[in-house]
Design an enzyme around this catalytic site. Structure first.
Site, PDB file in Angstrom:
ATOM      1  N   ARG A  75      -9.328   0.426  15.571  1.00 36.29           N
ATOM      2  CA  ARG A  75      -9.307   1.071  14.257  1.00 36.29           C
ATOM      3  C   ARG A  75     -10.241   0.230  13.395  1.00 36.29           C
ATOM      4  O   ARG A  75     -11.386   0.039  13.767  1.00 36.29           O
ATOM      5  CB  ARG A  75      -7.851   1.113  13.765  1.00 36.29           C
ATOM      6  CG  ARG A  75      -7.555   2.265  12.834  1.00 36.29           C
ATOM      7  CD  ARG A  75      -6.088   2.323  12.463  1.00 36.29           C
ATOM      8  NE  ARG A  75      -5.656   1.161  11.685  1.00 36.29           N
ATOM      9  CZ  ARG A  75      -4.427   1.015  11.185  1.00 36.29           C
ATOM     10  NH1 ARG A  75      -3.506   1.944  11.373  1.00 36.29           N
ATOM     11  NH2 ARG A  75      -4.106  -0.055  10.476  1.00 36.29           N
ATOM     12  N   HIS A 122      -5.005  -6.765  13.654  1.00 33.81           N
ATOM     13  CA  HIS A 122      -3.780  -5.967  13.504  1.00 33.81           C
ATOM     14  C   HIS A 122      -3.298  -5.545  14.892  1.00 33.81           C
ATOM     15  O   HIS A 122      -4.105  -5.227  15.762  1.00 33.81           O
ATOM     16  CB  HIS A 122      -4.110  -4.731  12.639  1.00 33.81           C
ATOM     17  CG  HIS A 122      -2.910  -3.986  12.138  1.00 33.81           C
ATOM     18  ND1 HIS A 122      -1.778  -4.602  11.668  1.00 33.81           N
ATOM     19  CD2 HIS A 122      -2.677  -2.647  12.002  1.00 33.81           C
ATOM     20  CE1 HIS A 122      -0.906  -3.683  11.270  1.00 33.81           C
ATOM     21  NE2 HIS A 122      -1.428  -2.490  11.471  1.00 33.81           N
ATOM     22  N   CYS A 136      12.829  24.553   1.871  1.00 35.55           N
ATOM     23  CA  CYS A 136      11.896  25.281   1.015  1.00 35.55           C
ATOM     24  C   CYS A 136      11.084  24.276   0.200  1.00 35.55           C
ATOM     25  O   CYS A 136      11.302  23.075   0.291  1.00 35.55           O
ATOM     26  CB  CYS A 136      12.660  26.213   0.076  1.00 35.55           C
ATOM     27  SG  CYS A 136      13.852  27.257   0.938  1.00 35.55           S
ATOM     28  N   ASP A 159      11.287  23.623  -2.907  1.00 30.80           N
ATOM     29  CA  ASP A 159      12.049  22.966  -3.968  1.00 30.80           C
ATOM     30  C   ASP A 159      13.526  22.785  -3.660  1.00 30.80           C
ATOM     31  O   ASP A 159      14.245  22.208  -4.464  1.00 30.80           O
ATOM     32  CB  ASP A 159      11.955  23.806  -5.259  1.00 30.80           C
ATOM     33  CG  ASP A 159      10.568  24.353  -5.458  1.00 30.80           C
ATOM     34  OD1 ASP A 159       9.680  23.535  -5.719  1.00 30.80           O
ATOM     35  OD2 ASP A 159      10.367  25.576  -5.287  1.00 30.80           O
ATOM     36  N   TYR A 200      14.727  31.021   4.057  1.00 25.57           N
ATOM     37  CA  TYR A 200      13.596  31.790   4.596  1.00 25.57           C
ATOM     38  C   TYR A 200      13.679  31.970   6.103  1.00 25.57           C
ATOM     39  O   TYR A 200      13.942  31.013   6.838  1.00 25.57           O
ATOM     40  CB  TYR A 200      12.277  31.083   4.291  1.00 25.57           C
ATOM     41  CG  TYR A 200      11.880  31.067   2.830  1.00 25.57           C
ATOM     42  CD1 TYR A 200      11.879  32.227   2.063  1.00 25.57           C
ATOM     43  CD2 TYR A 200      11.486  29.880   2.230  1.00 25.57           C
ATOM     44  CE1 TYR A 200      11.501  32.201   0.731  1.00 25.57           C
ATOM     45  CE2 TYR A 200      11.102  29.844   0.904  1.00 25.57           C
ATOM     46  CZ  TYR A 200      11.115  31.014   0.156  1.00 25.57           C
ATOM     47  OH  TYR A 200      10.742  30.982  -1.157  1.00 25.57           O
ATOM     48  N   ARG A 254       2.080 -10.419   7.533  1.00 18.92           N
ATOM     49  CA  ARG A 254       1.849  -9.250   6.667  1.00 18.92           C
ATOM     50  C   ARG A 254       2.905  -8.169   6.899  1.00 18.92           C
ATOM     51  O   ARG A 254       2.592  -7.077   7.371  1.00 18.92           O
ATOM     52  CB  ARG A 254       0.475  -8.624   6.948  1.00 18.92           C
ATOM     53  CG  ARG A 254      -0.728  -9.509   6.739  1.00 18.92           C
ATOM     54  CD  ARG A 254      -2.025  -8.685   6.817  1.00 18.92           C
ATOM     55  NE  ARG A 254      -2.062  -7.778   7.927  1.00 18.92           N
ATOM     56  CZ  ARG A 254      -2.540  -8.055   9.138  1.00 18.92           C
ATOM     57  NH1 ARG A 254      -3.074  -9.240   9.392  1.00 18.92           N
ATOM     58  NH2 ARG A 254      -2.523  -7.149  10.106  1.00 18.92           N
ATOM     59  N   LYS A 295       0.848  -1.202   0.000  1.00 15.40           N
ATOM     60  CA  LYS A 295       0.000   0.000   0.000  1.00 15.40           C
ATOM     61  C   LYS A 295       0.881   1.249   0.000  1.00 15.40           C
ATOM     62  O   LYS A 295       2.103   1.163   0.212  1.00 15.40           O
ATOM     63  CB  LYS A 295      -0.895  -0.021   1.240  1.00 15.40           C
ATOM     64  CG  LYS A 295      -0.094   0.055   2.529  1.00 15.40           C
ATOM     65  CD  LYS A 295      -0.964  -0.042   3.762  1.00 15.40           C
ATOM     66  CE  LYS A 295      -0.084  -0.091   5.000  1.00 15.40           C
ATOM     67  NZ  LYS A 295      -0.485   0.712   6.097  1.00 15.40           N
TER      68      LYS A 295
HETATM   69  C1  LIG Z   1      -3.447  -3.918   8.283  1.00 15.07           C
HETATM   70  C2  LIG Z   1      -1.972  -3.814   8.122  1.00 15.07           C
HETATM   71  N1  LIG Z   1      -1.231  -4.929   8.086  1.00 15.07           N
HETATM   72  C3  LIG Z   1       0.115  -4.887   7.961  1.00 15.07           C
HETATM   73  C4  LIG Z   1       0.776  -3.677   7.870  1.00 15.07           C
HETATM   74  C5  LIG Z   1       2.271  -3.660   7.783  1.00 15.07           C
HETATM   75  O1  LIG Z   1       2.826  -3.044   8.917  1.00 15.07           O
HETATM   76  P1  LIG Z   1       4.402  -2.877   9.057  1.00 15.07           P
HETATM   77  O2  LIG Z   1       4.792  -1.911   7.979  1.00 15.07           O
HETATM   78  O3  LIG Z   1       4.601  -2.327  10.413  1.00 15.07           O
HETATM   79  O4  LIG Z   1       4.983  -4.203   8.845  1.00 15.07           O
HETATM   80  C6  LIG Z   1       0.032  -2.498   7.890  1.00 15.07           C
HETATM   81  C7  LIG Z   1       0.710  -1.208   7.822  1.00 15.07           C
HETATM   82  O5  LIG Z   1       0.459  -0.266   8.502  1.00 15.07           O
HETATM   83  C8  LIG Z   1      -1.374  -2.559   8.013  1.00 15.07           C
HETATM   84  O6  LIG Z   1      -2.122  -1.449   8.032  1.00 15.07           O
END
Ligand SMILES: Cc1ncc(COP(=O)(O)O)c(C=O)c1O
Length: 372
Positions: free
Chosen positions: A131, A163, A308, A310, A261, A219, A33
């Site tokens: 969540r 999770h 800045c 850029d 700046y 995961r 993702k």
């Molecule tokens: C639902 C879920 N699973 C797995 C992960 C992977 O987590 P990490 O990058 O800490 O391994 C994420 C990332 O935030 C997540 O949202």
């Protein structure tokens, strides 16, 4: 001649996944993702699959469909779905969907009927993160509805999942509480006749430190990209991203001269400053003003003054830095350059945010390794 670039080492991604795969009996879902945590979703996914991942994890339906458009056929789970999406496209294209409410489950059933085939569903339970995930009080109703939809041929329950809150702090009491809650949720599902092939809860930290949480599928996200989910711990991973740019202008400034700046930096003596063409439009956090480390002229120096949109300015003293020289913001650390972890520490964030925000349409990602 390049001006600024984000370099991605696909062999590092492949090697990191192979390392994760070797440490577990579970299958590996590489989380890609957020545009592959800033590494490019599709190339990262390919490298992860080459390293032994057999699943891909994303948030949105669009991300999942992009993986399919790219010709990737591995199982993909999408888990951040608002009401009203064209979920039949996901079903038709073999994208697994997460459901944490009766409402979404009903939408998935409807999508399956439109697509004319069973939808692949992972039921998500909230074990404490508060969540995504069905709260414990709604879990029994969700699994019962899923069992019914499965019996009717509308869905196949492929997974039950959750999770972690705090797996990056091994031994934290939430870990045990969540594993207990997960076991209870699995038992409730079992009693409802839902016994999916994939139970999964482990992120990178749990994949690396908590074998009892591996179940059937892990995961990992950040570890895929070679960064440690636990600050200062070394898991033998290799950072895949390096960010660098060529100096646009190097010039002498007198002592007592304000820089960038707001003049938040002032030269202490006559010195050379180098202007580097990367700024917050390219993902350099503005919070790195007077803080972000940069390797330039054989030394790690600190950004001088404000970041800045850029560009940034770096005081290099009397080092013979000239226009065209390479400034490295971060990389694997092989040549003494800072790492994404160094940047995270300097800026007060986590490496995840540093790499994920890095890059812009005008800064090309350059891929190495992975047969590119
Ligand atoms: C639902 C879920 N699973 C797995 C992960 C992977 O987590 P990490 O990058 O800490 O391994 C994420 C990332 O935030 C997540 O949202």
């Amino acid at each position: 001649m390049w001006q600024a670039e984000v370099r991605i080492d696909l062999d590092a991604i492949r090697g990191n996944v192979a390392r994760l795969r070797a440490g577990t009996d579970a299958e590996v879902m590489a989380v890609v993702k957020g545009d592959g945590y800033g590494h490019g979703m599709v190339p990262a996914a390919r490298a992860a699959l080459a390293g032994g991942a057999s699943w891909l994890g994303v948030c949105t339906l669009d991300e999942a469909l992009q993986l399919r458009d790219a010709g990737l056929t591995a199982p993909v789970l999408a888990w951040l779905l608002v009401p009203g999406l064209p979920l039949y496209e996901a079903v038709a294209r073999d994208v697994d969907l997460s459901a944490a409410s009766l409402e979404l489950l009903a939408e998935i059933v409807e999508a399956a009927r439109i697509a004319g085939r069973a939808a692949r569903v992972h039921l998500k339970v909230d074990t404490g993160l508060s969540r995504g995930g069905a709260p414990p009080g709604e879990w029994a109703a969700l699994v019962e509805a899923a069992a019914k939809a499965q019996a009717g041929g509308d869905i196949e329950v492929v997974g039950v999942w959750s999770h972690f809150v705090y797996a990056d702090e091994p031994g934290h009491p939430t870990i045990g509480h969540q594993l207990d809650a997960f076991a209870k949720a699995l038992a409730v599902a079992d009693r409802a006749g839902v016994d999916p092939p994939y139970r999964h809860i482990a992120n990178s930290a749990a994949t690396l430190t908590l074998p009892e949480a591996h179940f059937d599928l892990v995961r990992p996200g950040i570890a895929v990209y070679g960064l440690s989910p636990i600050p200062d711990a070394d898991f033998g991973l290799r950072p895949a991203m390096a960010v660098r740019a060529r100096v646009m202008l190097a010039k002498r400034l007198p002592a007592g001269q304000g820089v960038s700046y707001g003049h938040t930096y002032t030269t202490e003596r006559e010195t050379t400053v180098a202007v580097v063409p990367l700024g917050y439009a390219d993902g350099v956090p503005r919070a790195a003003s007077n803080a972000g480390p940069v390797l330039l002229g054989d030394e790690v120096r600190t950004i001088s003054g404000r970041v800045c949109m850029d560009q940034i300015v770096v005081d290099v003293g009397d080092a013979p830095v000239a226009a065209g020289d390479v400034a490295t913001l971060f990389g694997a650390g092989d040549d003494g350059e800072p790492t994404a972890d160094d940047w995270a520490a300097a800026v007060g964030t986590i490496s995840y945010e540093i790499v994920t925000r890095m890059g812009s349409a005008r800064v090309p990602r350059v891929y190495t390794g992975g047969g590119q």
